[in-house]
Design a protein around this motif. Sequence first.
Motif, PDB file in Angstrom:
ATOM      1  N   GLY A  47      -0.224   1.843  13.026  1.00 34.93           N
ATOM      2  CA  GLY A  47      -1.271   0.932  12.321  1.00 34.93           C
ATOM      3  C   GLY A  47      -1.330   0.259  13.118  1.00 34.93           C
ATOM      4  N   ASP A  48      -1.058  -0.649  14.038  1.00 34.27           N
ATOM      5  CA  ASP A  48      -1.401  -1.432  15.126  1.00 34.27           C
ATOM      6  C   ASP A  48      -1.845  -0.741  15.957  1.00 34.27           C
ATOM      7  OD1 ASP A  48      -1.013  -3.591  13.486  1.00 34.27           O
ATOM      8  OD2 ASP A  48       0.793  -4.156  14.541  1.00 34.27           O
ATOM      9  N   GLN A  49      -1.393   0.537  16.910  1.00 33.89           N
ATOM     10  CA  GLN A  49      -1.894   1.420  17.363  1.00 33.89           C
ATOM     11  C   GLN A  49      -2.821   2.247  17.622  1.00 33.89           C
ATOM     12  OE1 GLN A  49       1.225   4.698  18.232  1.00 33.89           O
ATOM     13  NE2 GLN A  49       3.067   3.098  18.551  1.00 33.89           N
ATOM     14  N   LEU A  54       8.019   3.621  -0.461  1.00 31.18           N
ATOM     15  CA  LEU A  54       7.380   1.594   0.221  1.00 31.18           C
ATOM     16  C   LEU A  54       7.558  -0.012  -0.479  1.00 31.18           C
ATOM     17  CD1 LEU A  54       4.443   2.504   2.540  1.00 31.18           C
ATOM     18  CD2 LEU A  54       6.717   1.930   3.508  1.00 31.18           C
ATOM     19  N   GLY A  55       7.974   0.581  -1.745  1.00 33.45           N
ATOM     20  CA  GLY A  55       8.053  -0.805  -2.413  1.00 33.45           C
ATOM     21  C   GLY A  55       6.955  -0.560  -3.101  1.00 33.45           C
ATOM     22  N   LEU A  56       5.393  -0.612  -3.464  1.00 30.18           N
ATOM     23  CA  LEU A  56       4.497  -1.253  -3.283  1.00 30.18           C
ATOM     24  C   LEU A  56       4.091  -0.593  -4.769  1.00 30.18           C
ATOM     25  CD1 LEU A  56       2.112   0.469  -0.806  1.00 30.18           C
ATOM     26  CD2 LEU A  56       3.213  -1.628  -0.922  1.00 30.18           C
ATOM     27  N   ASP A  57       3.585  -1.769  -5.529  1.00 31.76           N
ATOM     28  CA  ASP A  57       3.227  -2.089  -6.416  1.00 31.76           C
ATOM     29  C   ASP A  57       2.785  -1.131  -7.342  1.00 31.76           C
ATOM     30  OD1 ASP A  57       2.605  -3.836  -8.966  1.00 31.76           O
ATOM     31  OD2 ASP A  57       1.088  -2.957  -8.493  1.00 31.76           O
ATOM     32  N   GLU A  58       2.403  -0.425  -8.628  1.00 34.21           N
ATOM     33  CA  GLU A  58       2.122   1.048  -8.433  1.00 34.21           C
ATOM     34  C   GLU A  58       0.712   0.932  -8.293  1.00 34.21           C
ATOM     35  OE1 GLU A  58       1.540   4.135 -12.630  1.00 34.21           O
ATOM     36  OE2 GLU A  58       2.529   2.279 -13.119  1.00 34.21           O
ATOM     37  N   ASP A  59      -0.223  -0.547  -9.150  1.00 34.43           N
ATOM     38  CA  ASP A  59      -1.616   0.243  -8.347  1.00 34.43           C
ATOM     39  C   ASP A  59      -2.221  -0.616  -7.261  1.00 34.43           C
ATOM     40  OD1 ASP A  59      -1.871   0.364 -11.194  1.00 34.43           O
ATOM     41  OD2 ASP A  59      -1.469  -2.065 -11.778  1.00 34.43           O
ATOM     42  N   LEU A  93       1.450   7.101   6.249  1.00 38.41           N
ATOM     43  CA  LEU A  93       1.459   6.846   5.538  1.00 38.41           C
ATOM     44  C   LEU A  93       1.036   6.661   3.983  1.00 38.41           C
ATOM     45  CD1 LEU A  93       1.031   3.499   4.344  1.00 38.41           C
ATOM     46  CD2 LEU A  93      -1.176   4.019   4.088  1.00 38.41           C
ATOM     47  N   ARG A  94       0.351   8.043   3.880  1.00 40.47           N
ATOM     48  CA  ARG A  94       0.121   8.925   2.739  1.00 40.47           C
ATOM     49  C   ARG A  94       1.604   9.667   2.024  1.00 40.47           C
ATOM     50  NH1 ARG A  94      -4.181  12.478   1.648  1.00 40.47           N
ATOM     51  NH2 ARG A  94      -3.592  12.263  -0.316  1.00 40.47           N
ATOM     52  N   GLN A  95       2.885  10.211   3.188  1.00 41.38           N
ATOM     53  CA  GLN A  95       3.997  10.717   2.562  1.00 41.38           C
ATOM     54  C   GLN A  95       4.675   9.344   2.551  1.00 41.38           C
ATOM     55  OE1 GLN A  95       5.047  13.399   5.608  1.00 41.38           O
ATOM     56  NE2 GLN A  95       3.586  12.894   6.956  1.00 41.38           N
ATOM     57  N   SER A  96       4.991   8.557   3.049  1.00 39.88           N
ATOM     58  CA  SER A  96       5.934   7.173   2.762  1.00 39.88           C
ATOM     59  C   SER A  96       5.301   6.570   1.485  1.00 39.88           C
ATOM     60  CB  SER A  96       5.641   6.551   4.316  1.00 39.88           C
ATOM     61  OG  SER A  96       5.994   7.555   5.080  1.00 39.88           O
ATOM     62  N   LEU A  97       4.655   6.482   0.697  1.00 40.21           N
ATOM     63  CA  LEU A  97       3.752   5.239   0.031  1.00 40.21           C
ATOM     64  C   LEU A  97       4.671   5.488  -1.383  1.00 40.21           C
ATOM     65  CD1 LEU A  97       0.258   6.099  -0.177  1.00 40.21           C
ATOM     66  CD2 LEU A  97       0.842   4.175   0.436  1.00 40.21           C
ATOM     67  N   LEU A 105      -5.199  -1.350   5.141  1.00 42.99           N
ATOM     68  CA  LEU A 105      -4.127  -0.820   4.296  1.00 42.99           C
ATOM     69  C   LEU A 105      -2.924  -1.452   5.195  1.00 42.99           C
ATOM     70  CD1 LEU A 105      -5.063   2.888   5.533  1.00 42.99           C
ATOM     71  CD2 LEU A 105      -4.205   2.560   2.715  1.00 42.99           C
ATOM     72  N   LEU A 106      -2.964  -1.991   6.081  1.00 45.94           N
ATOM     73  CA  LEU A 106      -1.885  -3.149   6.336  1.00 45.94           C
ATOM     74  C   LEU A 106      -1.758  -4.304   5.301  1.00 45.94           C
ATOM     75  CD1 LEU A 106      -3.043  -2.738  10.628  1.00 45.94           C
ATOM     76  CD2 LEU A 106      -0.691  -1.878   9.367  1.00 45.94           C
ATOM     77  N   GLN A 107      -2.311  -4.639   5.159  1.00 47.14           N
ATOM     78  CA  GLN A 107      -2.350  -5.648   4.763  1.00 47.14           C
ATOM     79  C   GLN A 107      -1.457  -4.925   3.138  1.00 47.14           C
ATOM     80  OE1 GLN A 107      -3.099  -8.634   4.782  1.00 47.14           O
ATOM     81  NE2 GLN A 107      -1.872  -8.845   2.975  1.00 47.14           N
ATOM     82  N   ALA A 108      -1.998  -3.831   2.307  1.00 47.88           N
ATOM     83  CA  ALA A 108      -1.510  -2.765   1.503  1.00 47.88           C
ATOM     84  C   ALA A 108       0.278  -2.809   2.050  1.00 47.88           C
ATOM     85  CB  ALA A 108      -1.688  -1.862   1.319  1.00 47.88           C
ATOM     86  N   LEU A 109       0.289  -2.421   2.982  1.00 46.63           N
ATOM     87  CA  LEU A 109       1.948  -2.415   3.756  1.00 46.63           C
ATOM     88  C   LEU A 109       2.405  -3.440   3.488  1.00 46.63           C
ATOM     89  CD1 LEU A 109       3.559   0.121   5.214  1.00 46.63           C
ATOM     90  CD2 LEU A 109       2.237  -0.819   6.984  1.00 46.63           C
ATOM     91  N   SER A 110       2.122  -4.755   3.988  1.00 45.03           N
ATOM     92  CA  SER A 110       2.458  -6.064   4.091  1.00 45.03           C
ATOM     93  C   SER A 110       3.417  -6.115   2.492  1.00 45.03           C
ATOM     94  CB  SER A 110       2.120  -7.106   5.031  1.00 45.03           C
ATOM     95  OG  SER A 110       1.038  -7.586   3.690  1.00 45.03           O
ATOM     96  N   THR A 111       2.504  -5.792   1.043  1.00 43.69           N
ATOM     97  CA  THR A 111       3.688  -6.145   0.089  1.00 43.69           C
ATOM     98  C   THR A 111       4.557  -5.092   0.100  1.00 43.69           C
ATOM     99  OG1 THR A 111       2.195  -4.514  -1.007  1.00 43.69           O
ATOM    100  CG2 THR A 111       1.212  -6.784  -0.194  1.00 43.69           C
ATOM    101  N   GLY A 112       4.741  -4.363   0.605  1.00 47.13           N
ATOM    102  CA  GLY A 112       5.935  -3.381   0.134  1.00 47.13           C
ATOM    103  C   GLY A 112       7.212  -4.220   0.903  1.00 47.13           C
ATOM    104  N   SER A 113       8.744  -3.010   0.561  1.00 47.85           N
ATOM    105  CA  SER A 113       9.437  -3.528   0.659  1.00 47.85           C
ATOM    106  C   SER A 113      10.168  -4.256   2.250  1.00 47.85           C
ATOM    107  CB  SER A 113      10.358  -2.732   0.642  1.00 47.85           C
ATOM    108  OG  SER A 113      11.030  -3.376  -1.163  1.00 47.85           O
ATOM    109  N   ALA A 114      10.386  -4.209   2.928  1.00 45.37           N
ATOM    110  CA  ALA A 114      10.604  -4.455   4.217  1.00 45.37           C
ATOM    111  C   ALA A 114      11.632  -3.768   4.930  1.00 45.37           C
ATOM    112  CB  ALA A 114      11.082  -6.157   4.604  1.00 45.37           C
TER     113      ALA A 114
END
Length: 300
Positions: A291-293, A233-238, A226-230, A271-280
């Motif tokens: 994350g599920d694993q 991922l299309g997440l908001d900066e904050d 996750l840290r490498q991919s941030l 983290l999974l919730q934050a991940l869900s706000t990014g681009s699919a």
Amino acid sequence: MRIDIEKHAYGLLEHLASSEEAETSTYLREHSLGGKDGHLLVDYLVGRGWALDQSTFGGADCDLTAAGLSEAQRLQTERMSPARRLGVLRTRMLQWLEDQVRVTDWTGFLSGDQARYHGNDFSEAELRREAGYLHEHGLIKAFSTWQSGDGMLRPSLTAEGRDCLIHFEGDVNQYLNRSVRPGITNNTTITMTDSIGNITNASAHVVQNANAGLDTTKVLEFAGALRQSLPILGLDEDVQQVANAQAEELHQEAQSATPDRGKMRRLLDGLLQALSTGSATAVQNLLAGLGDQALTAIGG
């Protein structure tokens, strides 16, 4: 003319969740919605399991289910998050400039409907900060003085600003993190971390933590990937900044001598919730699977 059914369905949902005394008829009356419209909204909520139909010959009516209350609370939390708030403000600023011929400053924006935001309107301080942000990233151009700050005087859209509006519907975060940016491609390689957090391209032998009785391998893999991919991922900066800090905290907890199962579960959920706000994307799907694993591995 047909009503905007999704807008009013969600409006009715949140209205009913606001208090036990809230009534369907009150919302319909306040928004001048007739009988057929009311039944359409109730059908919409019922069809999604968010309400039970209580309509009578007197008119449309419904009661929220537990799922409906949960959905309303989720929407309220998401909408009022700082990340969501700033994202909406940036989008509205670009949309407003697109509709203007020439403006001196942002006075018209602050006095118009664009500044209204669910009972907590955007402030001038927020607008100044985001005008500087849009200016810094080349989405708007403006005259700047030491008194006014960047992006405040005679603002207008740049070509990039219009591209953001046209191709990304004004979502500034997605536009800035789009895959065609220099240094970012769609051929992303995700590597994993070993049991002590080192990045590795090959699998490593991981020994189960004897003290805690937990195998935190999957947790470490997820935190590292996750840290490498941030950045892509299309997440908001904050949101991205918070996620980075949480992933680091998760990594530290997972490799500690006595990892706290409950703390790891809470961090994974966040983290999974934050991940869900990014681009699919394929990367997002990969990370969600990791994350599920990780949750399964610690009994989440």
